[in-house]
Design an enzyme around this catalytic site. Structure first.
Site, PDB file in Angstrom:
ATOM      1  N   GLU A 114       8.182 -10.596 -22.451  1.00 45.11           N
ATOM      2  CA  GLU A 114       7.633 -10.443 -21.096  1.00 45.11           C
ATOM      3  C   GLU A 114       6.146 -10.753 -21.130  1.00 45.11           C
ATOM      4  O   GLU A 114       5.460 -10.372 -22.059  1.00 45.11           O
ATOM      5  CB  GLU A 114       7.776  -8.982 -20.621  1.00 45.11           C
ATOM      6  CG  GLU A 114       9.163  -8.421 -20.761  1.00 45.11           C
ATOM      7  CD  GLU A 114       9.233  -6.910 -20.472  1.00 45.11           C
ATOM      8  OE1 GLU A 114       8.204  -6.292 -20.166  1.00 45.11           O
ATOM      9  OE2 GLU A 114      10.348  -6.372 -20.549  1.00 45.11           O
ATOM     10  N   LYS A 116       2.416 -10.048 -20.621  1.00 47.92           N
ATOM     11  CA  LYS A 116       1.721  -8.763 -20.549  1.00 47.92           C
ATOM     12  C   LYS A 116       0.691  -8.856 -19.436  1.00 47.92           C
ATOM     13  O   LYS A 116      -0.350  -9.482 -19.568  1.00 47.92           O
ATOM     14  CB  LYS A 116       1.044  -8.436 -21.885  1.00 47.92           C
ATOM     15  CG  LYS A 116       0.407  -7.073 -21.887  1.00 47.92           C
ATOM     16  CD  LYS A 116      -0.042  -6.661 -23.277  1.00 47.92           C
ATOM     17  CE  LYS A 116      -0.593  -5.255 -23.268  1.00 47.92           C
ATOM     18  NZ  LYS A 116      -1.742  -5.089 -22.377  1.00 47.92           N
ATOM     19  N   ASP A 118      -2.161  -7.966 -16.822  1.00 51.36           N
ATOM     20  CA  ASP A 118      -3.414  -7.253 -17.005  1.00 51.36           C
ATOM     21  C   ASP A 118      -3.693  -6.433 -15.747  1.00 51.36           C
ATOM     22  O   ASP A 118      -4.368  -6.867 -14.834  1.00 51.36           O
ATOM     23  CB  ASP A 118      -4.524  -8.288 -17.234  1.00 51.36           C
ATOM     24  CG  ASP A 118      -5.687  -7.675 -17.964  1.00 51.36           C
ATOM     25  OD1 ASP A 118      -5.592  -6.486 -18.354  1.00 51.36           O
ATOM     26  OD2 ASP A 118      -6.690  -8.377 -18.141  1.00 51.36           O
ATOM     27  N   TYR A 226       8.844  -3.069 -15.516  1.00 49.85           N
ATOM     28  CA  TYR A 226       9.225  -3.507 -16.859  1.00 49.85           C
ATOM     29  C   TYR A 226       9.973  -2.462 -17.676  1.00 49.85           C
ATOM     30  O   TYR A 226      10.310  -2.705 -18.828  1.00 49.85           O
ATOM     31  CB  TYR A 226       8.026  -4.041 -17.636  1.00 49.85           C
ATOM     32  CG  TYR A 226       6.843  -3.078 -17.714  1.00 49.85           C
ATOM     33  CD1 TYR A 226       6.938  -1.871 -18.398  1.00 49.85           C
ATOM     34  CD2 TYR A 226       5.635  -3.406 -17.119  1.00 49.85           C
ATOM     35  CE1 TYR A 226       5.866  -1.013 -18.466  1.00 49.85           C
ATOM     36  CE2 TYR A 226       4.544  -2.555 -17.193  1.00 49.85           C
ATOM     37  CZ  TYR A 226       4.666  -1.353 -17.868  1.00 49.85           C
ATOM     38  OH  TYR A 226       3.602  -0.509 -17.938  1.00 49.85           O
ATOM     39  N   LYS A 315      -1.287  -9.995 -28.414  1.00 46.18           N
ATOM     40  CA  LYS A 315      -2.427 -10.281 -27.537  1.00 46.18           C
ATOM     41  C   LYS A 315      -2.933 -11.710 -27.715  1.00 46.18           C
ATOM     42  O   LYS A 315      -2.982 -12.222 -28.830  1.00 46.18           O
ATOM     43  CB  LYS A 315      -3.577  -9.304 -27.842  1.00 46.18           C
ATOM     44  CG  LYS A 315      -3.229  -7.847 -27.602  1.00 46.18           C
ATOM     45  CD  LYS A 315      -3.147  -7.494 -26.130  1.00 46.18           C
ATOM     46  CE  LYS A 315      -4.493  -7.188 -25.534  1.00 46.18           C
ATOM     47  NZ  LYS A 315      -4.993  -5.854 -25.842  1.00 46.18           N
ATOM     48  N   CYS A 409     -38.594 -35.891 -20.877  1.00 47.53           N
ATOM     49  CA  CYS A 409     -37.258 -36.022 -21.452  1.00 47.53           C
ATOM     50  C   CYS A 409     -37.320 -35.793 -22.963  1.00 47.53           C
ATOM     51  O   CYS A 409     -38.159 -36.390 -23.637  1.00 47.53           O
ATOM     52  CB  CYS A 409     -36.710 -37.416 -21.153  1.00 47.53           C
ATOM     53  SG  CYS A 409     -35.160 -37.758 -21.997  1.00 47.53           S
ATOM     54  N   CYS A 412     -36.497 -39.557 -24.554  1.00 45.07           N
ATOM     55  CA  CYS A 412     -37.336 -40.752 -24.385  1.00 45.07           C
ATOM     56  C   CYS A 412     -38.732 -40.424 -23.882  1.00 45.07           C
ATOM     57  O   CYS A 412     -39.545 -41.317 -23.687  1.00 45.07           O
ATOM     58  CB  CYS A 412     -36.659 -41.739 -23.446  1.00 45.07           C
ATOM     59  SG  CYS A 412     -36.687 -41.191 -21.731  1.00 45.07           S
ATOM     60  N   CYS A 427     -33.976 -37.033 -16.083  1.00 43.53           N
ATOM     61  CA  CYS A 427     -34.890 -37.904 -16.797  1.00 43.53           C
ATOM     62  C   CYS A 427     -35.042 -39.162 -15.957  1.00 43.53           C
ATOM     63  O   CYS A 427     -34.055 -39.723 -15.477  1.00 43.53           O
ATOM     64  CB  CYS A 427     -34.291 -38.241 -18.164  1.00 43.53           C
ATOM     65  SG  CYS A 427     -34.995 -39.724 -18.899  1.00 43.53           S
ATOM     66  N   CYS A 433     -33.912 -44.827 -21.615  1.00 43.47           N
ATOM     67  CA  CYS A 433     -33.620 -43.591 -22.356  1.00 43.47           C
ATOM     68  C   CYS A 433     -32.370 -43.780 -23.219  1.00 43.47           C
ATOM     69  O   CYS A 433     -31.289 -44.095 -22.724  1.00 43.47           O
ATOM     70  CB  CYS A 433     -33.405 -42.447 -21.363  1.00 43.47           C
ATOM     71  SG  CYS A 433     -32.983 -40.896 -22.154  1.00 43.47           S
TER      72      CYS A 433
HETATM   73  O1  D41 Z   1       3.025  -6.160 -18.632  1.00 41.38           O
HETATM   74  C1  D41 Z   1       2.639  -5.142 -19.179  1.00 41.38           C
HETATM   75  N1  D41 Z   1       1.366  -4.804 -19.117  1.00 41.38           N
HETATM   76  C2  D41 Z   1       3.595  -4.249 -19.904  1.00 41.38           C
HETATM   77  C3  D41 Z   1       3.167  -3.012 -20.317  1.00 41.38           C
HETATM   78  C4  D41 Z   1       4.931  -4.648 -20.174  1.00 41.38           C
HETATM   79  N2  D41 Z   1       5.406  -5.853 -19.776  1.00 41.38           N
HETATM   80  N3  D41 Z   1       5.758  -3.830 -20.823  1.00 41.38           N
HETATM   81  C5  D41 Z   1       5.348  -2.581 -21.242  1.00 41.38           C
HETATM   82  N4  D41 Z   1       6.219  -1.794 -21.874  1.00 41.38           N
HETATM   83  C6  D41 Z   1       5.863  -0.597 -22.279  1.00 41.38           C
HETATM   84  C7  D41 Z   1       6.874   0.248 -22.988  1.00 41.38           C
HETATM   85  C8  D41 Z   1       7.562  -0.543 -24.052  1.00 41.38           C
HETATM   86  C9  D41 Z   1       6.215   1.449 -23.610  1.00 41.38           C
HETATM   87  C10 D41 Z   1       7.879   0.703 -21.982  1.00 41.38           C
HETATM   88  C11 D41 Z   1       4.021  -2.152 -20.996  1.00 41.38           C
HETATM   89  C12 D41 Z   1       3.684  -0.856 -21.440  1.00 41.38           C
HETATM   90  N5  D41 Z   1       4.617  -0.103 -22.083  1.00 41.38           N
HETATM   91  C13 D41 Z   1       2.368  -0.231 -21.266  1.00 41.38           C
HETATM   92  N6  D41 Z   1       1.479  -0.513 -20.355  1.00 41.38           N
HETATM   93  C14 D41 Z   1       0.414   0.280 -20.537  1.00 41.38           C
HETATM   94  C15 D41 Z   1       0.650   1.085 -21.576  1.00 41.38           C
HETATM   95  C16 D41 Z   1       1.886   0.773 -22.035  1.00 41.38           C
END
Ligand code: D41
Length: 676
Positions: A114, A116, A118, A226, A315, A409, A412, A427, A433
């Site tokens: 998935e 992640k 922000d 999620y 990450k 410059c 030149c 310049c 130049c």
């Molecule tokens: O997209 C996310 N930020 C995300 C965060 C994600 N796709 N899955 C997550 N799954 C979990 C668990 C596995 C613990 C159910 C999470 C997070 N935790 C999470 N977000 C912030 C702390 C943990």
């Protein structure tokens, strides 16, 4: 017998829930907005005359609560776990190995991958399908009650769809703000003189933590679910992937990019794929989360100190890091523009080591108050040139001198001039130049211009430094002997280069015009000029008044074009190029030829996703060649969206706006004027 008021009201609510799910979650409405509004107003009217029928999960009850004085604390019945991180493939392999060892298996593990997001983690509790409360993650055991605010989010159902949900269902997900939502919010803040948010994450957090839900209701917040927390009085599927599919059927929003993959290899392939797509996604992500798919295996793995052993966050390299400005140099570009460049102590950011960052111009330096010796935040996102975001607040320990533009410059020594109202300094040396000469030749040889294989920037610098060439025309006088006498240049490379030069002698007009390096004349303008005038001589003789009639050419560009062809020196170089054997190709005029008139002529297209057989750049080139305009974002002015695989937000937007969507094979067929 006609329906009772109760039945009518309930029926209206069901319709509104259905349509709002289609609109906000599926992004696929099947009735016009006006029809939705009509249903909504009808429901409001019934509820006004029968207040006893108002229920908490009515679509009319999203906003309305009064501002709070503080948020209540809510204890999570089941803690919200955190995620451990890995930062590279090796660490990911090690994670996968730990999972296999603990499960005593050598079979590849199935994971769900998935993006992640922000944003902020939250938990929403539904009892008998009705949203009861929503809480932030907080420290994982206690969070803040943000129910009022979550209720204002149109994509969050106040009542789940269908009837197959468990009696008690806690869903967990991430609240975030899309990139587009973030920029429009900041644009508005700027207009109102209010404080802007630094990034979408802060904007989402700030919006969710509003005590007044009326303010939150104005903020473009989104949710992707999620995971599930407490589940009672009903069963869910036995894998993470299927649970997410089930949540989807309850009307909850799930990220489209979620898929299942096999083993560490599958995880890493997904990581690569999403890294490439990252900039095209409509929301910010800071990595990928992998989760063991089978819930039974998750249970066997358990968790340590609040992080599951069955999930990991991979990450992306940080896009912002702190470094120090060691020095500021000034670079001279093709048109003489002088750009300040910061030399930094090397820092690993966005996946590469960065030791230079552009400072753009003096206005930018003043605005950010950057000085040599400052600690600064360096940003490198995607393929973008690294830049300085800002000075680290309160990091300047002693007074540092201001940075000033040079009066002469650096290459030149000609006088540097700053035109009133323009941010850039230039310049005045022109082709006297060396830097300007070298940049002009690099531009001539570049891929989008004449595309001379094997003639890189370093080699051009060397040739100019050693006075072997002064203009692009001089390139054609280079011999194998002269070239192979250069440092790091073998006989074979020299021969290849001479051959490449020979092969570059028949450019199409548009490329040749672009290659001349006229100020403000980019690829598209060059193509418009070529389409309009057909020959170089005609462009050369065009007057200012004629030029401003050409598509996309305004007074500034027209002035630059006229100036360019008035300079004796430029005319000489063109003469020399022609004497060296350059033969500009005449392209058939598709516009005025009835039979080969292209469907794409004069149309505006946007290209998105990955195309099956060519890159987006190649497709763009083909389209430009038949007189189409290719832009970056979908709007009501877009005629066609050329969509490839994994097309993201642009596809959604095109669908919403009713823009026609075509695929690569259709484009290819139309380009060859075939019916499909
Ligand atoms: O997209 C996310 N930020 C995300 C965060 C994600 N796709 N899955 C997550 N799954 C979990 C668990 C596995 C613990 C159910 C999470 C997070 N935790 C999470 N977000 C912030 C702390 C943990």
């Amino acid at each position: 017998m006609s329906a009772t008021i109760e039945e009518k009201v309930e029926n209206l609510r069901d319709q509104l829930r259905y349509h709002s799910h289609r609109y906000y979650v599926l992004d696929d409405p099947d009735i016009p907005d006006a029809e939705y509004d009509r249903l909504y107003i009808e429901l409001l009217a019934y509820e006004k005359s029968h207040p006893e029928l108002v229920v908490i999960d009515s679509p009319t009850q999203r906003v309305g609560s009064k501002p709070l004085t503080a948020f209540d604390q809510i204890q999570h019945q089941k803690p919200m776990l955190s995620l451990d991180n890995v930062f590279n493939g090796e660490e990911l392999q090690a994670f996968n190995q730990r999972v296999k060892t603990r499960l005593k298996t050598s079979d590849e593990i199935e994971y769900v991958a998935e993006p992640k997001l922000d944003g902020l983690a939250i938990s929403i509790r539904y009892v008998e399908g009705v949203l009861i409360y929503a809480a932030t993650r907080g420290d994982g055991s206690t969070g803040e009650d943000v129910t009022q605010n979550i209720r204002t989010m149109q994509s969050v159902p106040l009542r789940l769809l269908g009837s197959d949900y468990p009696e008690i269902l806690e869903v967990r997900g991430e609240v975030f703000m899309s990139k587009a939502g973030f920029s429009s919010l900041n644009e508005k803040a700027k207009k109102d003189g209010a404080k802007e948010f630094a990034n979408p994450r802060n904007a989402a957090a700030g919006s969710l933590r509003q005590l007044d839900p009326n303010i939150t209701a104005q903020r473009p917040l989104s949710l992707y679910c999620y995971a599930v927390g407490v589940v009672e009085g009903g069963k869910l599927a036995t894998t993470q992937y299927e649970i997410l599919q089930q949540l989807k059927t309850f009307g909850l929003p799930i990220c489209k990019e979620v898929t299942s993959v096999l083993g560490a290899e599958g995880c890493l392939a997904y990581y690569e794929e999403l890294s490439k797509k990252r900039d095209d996604l409509s929301y910010d992500i800071d990595g990928i989360v992998y989760k063991v798919n089978e819930i039974a295996l998750q249970d066997r793995l358990g968790f340590v100190s609040r992080a599951p052993r069955w999930a990991i966050a991979h990450k992306f390299p940080a896009q912002e890091e702190i470094s120090k400005i060691l020095e500021v140099d000034f670079q001279v570009g093709r048109t003489g523009a002088i750009t300040p460049v910061a030399r930094l102590s090397p820092v690993f950011v966005g996946g590469v080591t960065v030791s230079n960052a552009t400072l753009h111009n003096m206005d930018e330096i003043r605005r950010k108050d950057i000085r040599v010796g400052d600690q600064v935040i360096v940003r490198r996102a995607g393929d973008v040139i690294p830049e300085i975001v800002r000075v680290v607040p309160n990091s300047r320990k002693s007074e540092l001198p201001e940075i000033n533009m040079l009066s002469n410059c650096p290459v030149c020594d000609s006088v540097v001039e700053q035109v009133d109202g323009e941010a850039v300094a230039r310049c005045t040396g022109g082709l006297f130049c060396r830097a300007q000469r070298a940049e002009a030749i690099k531009h001539y040889a570049s891929r989008k211009a004449i595309d001379i294989d094997g003639l890189g920037d370093k080699l051009v610098e060397q040739l100019v430094d050693e006075n072997l060439i002064n203009t692009s025309a001089d390139l054609y006088g280079l011999s194998v002997e002269v070239l192979s006498s250069l440092d790091r240049m073998g006989k074979k490379s020299a021969e290849n280069l001479v051959e490449a030069l020979e092969n570059s002698k028949s450019p199409v007009l548009a490329k040749f015009v672009y290659a001349l390096g006229i100020r403000e004349v980019g690829e598209t303008t060059a193509l418009n000029l070529a389409n309009e005038y057909k020959t170089l001589a005609a462009i050369k003789n065009a007057s200012f008044d004629q030029l401003i009639e050409v598509q996309d050419i305004g007074p500034i560009v027209a002035r630059h074009i006229v100036n360019f062809f008035q300079q004796e020196h430029n005319l000489e170089v063109i003469e020399q190029l022609i004497s060296a054997g350059i033969k500009v190709q005449v392209v058939k005029d598709l516009a005025r030829d009835e039979h080969s008139m292209s469907e794409f002529f004069g149309k505006t297209l946007v290209i998105t996703g990955s195309l099956p057989t060519m890159s987006r750049d190649e497709a763009k080139e083909k389209l430009l060649a038949v007189g189409a305009k290719v832009t970056g974002s979908v709007s009501t002015k877009t005629d066609y969206l050329l969509a490839g695989d994994k097309a993201g937000s642009k596809l959604t937007k095109a669908e919403k706006l009713g823009v026609r969507i075509i695929d690569e094979s259709t484009m290819v067929a139309w380009l060859s004027n075939k019916e499909i």
